[in-house]
Design a protein around this motif. Sequence first.
Motif, PDB file in Angstrom:
ATOM      1  N   ARG A  17       0.791  -1.212  -0.033  1.00  0.00           N
ATOM      2  CA  ARG A  17      -0.278   0.220   0.031  1.00  0.00           C
ATOM      3  C   ARG A  17       0.952   1.321  -0.200  1.00  0.00           C
ATOM      4  O   ARG A  17       2.060   1.125   0.512  1.00  0.00           O
ATOM      5  CB  ARG A  17      -0.870   0.000   1.136  1.00  0.00           C
ATOM      6  CG  ARG A  17      -1.990  -1.124   1.250  1.00  0.00           C
ATOM      7  CD  ARG A  17      -2.683  -1.034   2.508  1.00  0.00           C
ATOM      8  NE  ARG A  17      -3.650  -2.127   2.528  1.00  0.00           N
ATOM      9  CZ  ARG A  17      -4.821  -2.228   2.051  1.00  0.00           C
ATOM     10  NH1 ARG A  17      -5.128  -1.208   1.372  1.00  0.00           N
ATOM     11  NH2 ARG A  17      -5.703  -3.488   1.978  1.00  0.00           N
ATOM     12  N   ASN A  18       0.498   2.134  -0.670  1.00  0.00           N
ATOM     13  CA  ASN A  18       1.236   3.567  -0.699  1.00  0.00           C
ATOM     14  C   ASN A  18       0.768   4.354   0.799  1.00  0.00           C
ATOM     15  O   ASN A  18      -0.099   3.791   1.649  1.00  0.00           O
ATOM     16  CB  ASN A  18       0.831   4.433  -1.973  1.00  0.00           C
ATOM     17  CG  ASN A  18      -0.685   4.845  -1.739  1.00  0.00           C
ATOM     18  OD1 ASN A  18      -1.430   4.764  -1.033  1.00  0.00           O
ATOM     19  ND2 ASN A  18      -1.179   5.249  -2.951  1.00  0.00           N
ATOM     20  N   ASP A  19       1.310   5.529   0.791  1.00  0.00           N
ATOM     21  CA  ASP A  19       1.182   6.461   2.023  1.00  0.00           C
ATOM     22  C   ASP A  19      -0.533   6.708   2.280  1.00  0.00           C
ATOM     23  O   ASP A  19      -0.641   7.289   3.342  1.00  0.00           O
ATOM     24  CB  ASP A  19       1.791   7.392   2.244  1.00  0.00           C
ATOM     25  CG  ASP A  19       1.983   8.345   0.993  1.00  0.00           C
ATOM     26  OD1 ASP A  19       1.219   7.948  -0.121  1.00  0.00           O
ATOM     27  OD2 ASP A  19       2.432   9.616   0.878  1.00  0.00           O
TER      28      ASP A  19
ATOM     29  N   GLU B 263      -3.960   0.402  -2.020  1.00  0.00           N
ATOM     30  CA  GLU B 263      -3.232  -1.004  -2.422  1.00  0.00           C
ATOM     31  C   GLU B 263      -2.873  -0.639  -3.731  1.00  0.00           C
ATOM     32  O   GLU B 263      -3.502  -0.470  -4.855  1.00  0.00           O
ATOM     33  CB  GLU B 263      -4.391  -2.217  -2.520  1.00  0.00           C
ATOM     34  CG  GLU B 263      -3.583  -3.412  -2.562  1.00  0.00           C
ATOM     35  CD  GLU B 263      -4.519  -4.482  -2.172  1.00  0.00           C
ATOM     36  OE1 GLU B 263      -5.294  -4.897  -3.312  1.00  0.00           O
ATOM     37  OE2 GLU B 263      -4.432  -5.083  -1.292  1.00  0.00           O
ATOM     38  N   ILE B 264      -1.351  -0.919  -4.027  1.00  0.00           N
ATOM     39  CA  ILE B 264      -0.607  -0.589  -5.271  1.00  0.00           C
ATOM     40  C   ILE B 264      -0.482  -2.040  -6.170  1.00  0.00           C
ATOM     41  O   ILE B 264      -0.280  -1.855  -7.130  1.00  0.00           O
ATOM     42  CB  ILE B 264       0.395   0.432  -5.291  1.00  0.00           C
ATOM     43  CG1 ILE B 264       1.249   0.006  -4.374  1.00  0.00           C
ATOM     44  CG2 ILE B 264      -0.168   1.768  -5.209  1.00  0.00           C
ATOM     45  CD1 ILE B 264       2.598   0.748  -4.094  1.00  0.00           C
ATOM     46  N   VAL B 265      -0.043  -3.054  -5.224  1.00  0.00           N
ATOM     47  CA  VAL B 265       0.169  -4.356  -5.652  1.00  0.00           C
ATOM     48  C   VAL B 265      -0.678  -5.472  -4.756  1.00  0.00           C
ATOM     49  O   VAL B 265      -0.444  -4.954  -3.480  1.00  0.00           O
ATOM     50  CB  VAL B 265       1.750  -4.725  -5.718  1.00  0.00           C
ATOM     51  CG1 VAL B 265       2.032  -5.929  -5.784  1.00  0.00           C
ATOM     52  CG2 VAL B 265       2.252  -3.669  -6.741  1.00  0.00           C
ATOM     53  N   ARG B 266      -0.835  -6.403  -5.232  1.00  0.00           N
ATOM     54  CA  ARG B 266      -1.641  -7.710  -4.536  1.00  0.00           C
ATOM     55  C   ARG B 266      -1.053  -8.890  -5.264  1.00  0.00           C
ATOM     56  O   ARG B 266      -1.822  -8.857  -6.673  1.00  0.00           O
ATOM     57  CB  ARG B 266      -3.089  -7.542  -4.408  1.00  0.00           C
ATOM     58  CG  ARG B 266      -3.789  -8.536  -3.529  1.00  0.00           C
ATOM     59  CD  ARG B 266      -5.233  -8.132  -3.366  1.00  0.00           C
ATOM     60  NE  ARG B 266      -5.748  -9.403  -2.318  1.00  0.00           N
ATOM     61  CZ  ARG B 266      -5.637  -9.303  -1.079  1.00  0.00           C
ATOM     62  NH1 ARG B 266      -5.085  -8.528  -0.589  1.00  0.00           N
ATOM     63  NH2 ARG B 266      -6.246 -10.503  -0.569  1.00  0.00           N
ATOM     64  N   GLN B 267      -0.593  -9.727  -4.848  1.00  0.00           N
ATOM     65  CA  GLN B 267      -0.197 -10.932  -5.690  1.00  0.00           C
ATOM     66  C   GLN B 267      -0.126 -12.219  -4.554  1.00  0.00           C
ATOM     67  O   GLN B 267       0.095 -11.891  -3.565  1.00  0.00           O
ATOM     68  CB  GLN B 267       1.249 -10.730  -6.217  1.00  0.00           C
ATOM     69  CG  GLN B 267       1.577  -9.871  -7.313  1.00  0.00           C
ATOM     70  CD  GLN B 267       3.091  -9.786  -7.621  1.00  0.00           C
ATOM     71  OE1 GLN B 267       3.782 -10.080  -7.154  1.00  0.00           O
ATOM     72  NE2 GLN B 267       3.013  -9.340  -8.916  1.00  0.00           N
ATOM     73  N   VAL B 268      -0.637 -13.231  -5.159  1.00  0.00           N
ATOM     74  CA  VAL B 268      -0.610 -14.522  -4.736  1.00  0.00           C
ATOM     75  C   VAL B 268       0.833 -15.043  -5.144  1.00  0.00           C
ATOM     76  O   VAL B 268       1.221 -15.105  -6.031  1.00  0.00           O
ATOM     77  CB  VAL B 268      -1.481 -15.532  -5.241  1.00  0.00           C
ATOM     78  CG1 VAL B 268      -1.652 -16.873  -4.381  1.00  0.00           C
ATOM     79  CG2 VAL B 268      -3.259 -14.926  -5.120  1.00  0.00           C
ATOM     80  N   ILE B 269       1.531 -15.239  -3.816  1.00  0.00           N
ATOM     81  CA  ILE B 269       3.056 -15.708  -4.019  1.00  0.00           C
ATOM     82  C   ILE B 269       2.921 -17.319  -4.056  1.00  0.00           C
ATOM     83  O   ILE B 269       3.578 -17.541  -4.636  1.00  0.00           O
ATOM     84  CB  ILE B 269       3.928 -15.086  -2.704  1.00  0.00           C
ATOM     85  CG1 ILE B 269       3.507 -13.555  -2.634  1.00  0.00           C
ATOM     86  CG2 ILE B 269       5.251 -15.632  -2.968  1.00  0.00           C
ATOM     87  CD1 ILE B 269       4.147 -12.781  -3.991  1.00  0.00           C
TER      88      ILE B 269
END
Length: 120
Positions: A77-79, A83-89
């Motif tokens: 998340r940014n300040d 949410e700027i990135v969400r990935q299933v790792i």
Amino acid sequence: MSAARPGTAGATRTCPHCKATILESASVCPACRGHLRYDDAAIARAKTAIHPLQIEGTITPPDGETIFEYSMVLSIRNDRGEEIVRQVIGVGALQPDEKRTFSVQVEMTEATGAKAKRRH
């Protein structure tokens, strides 16, 4: 890839070894650990890396004979909290007698060059 132009702080490229998206300034791919360049500046930058966030934890299924599934999800998340990135790792299953250990590490290095300075 990032919206940052090549040569600017935060610009990305594709690792020629594993095809992961990495920082353009990286001398070693953080995903596959393949070496990308050997110049003195890159080596000096790597030596000054800091790790402001390191987390490690182990999961085990509750007692019993039930098999449990898991998903490891990473969110950045940014300040402003957006949410700027969400990935299933990774995903998987745990048998009753198994365990998994997860590690997360954030590495920071100083952006260099004239384009790395913050503009006001």
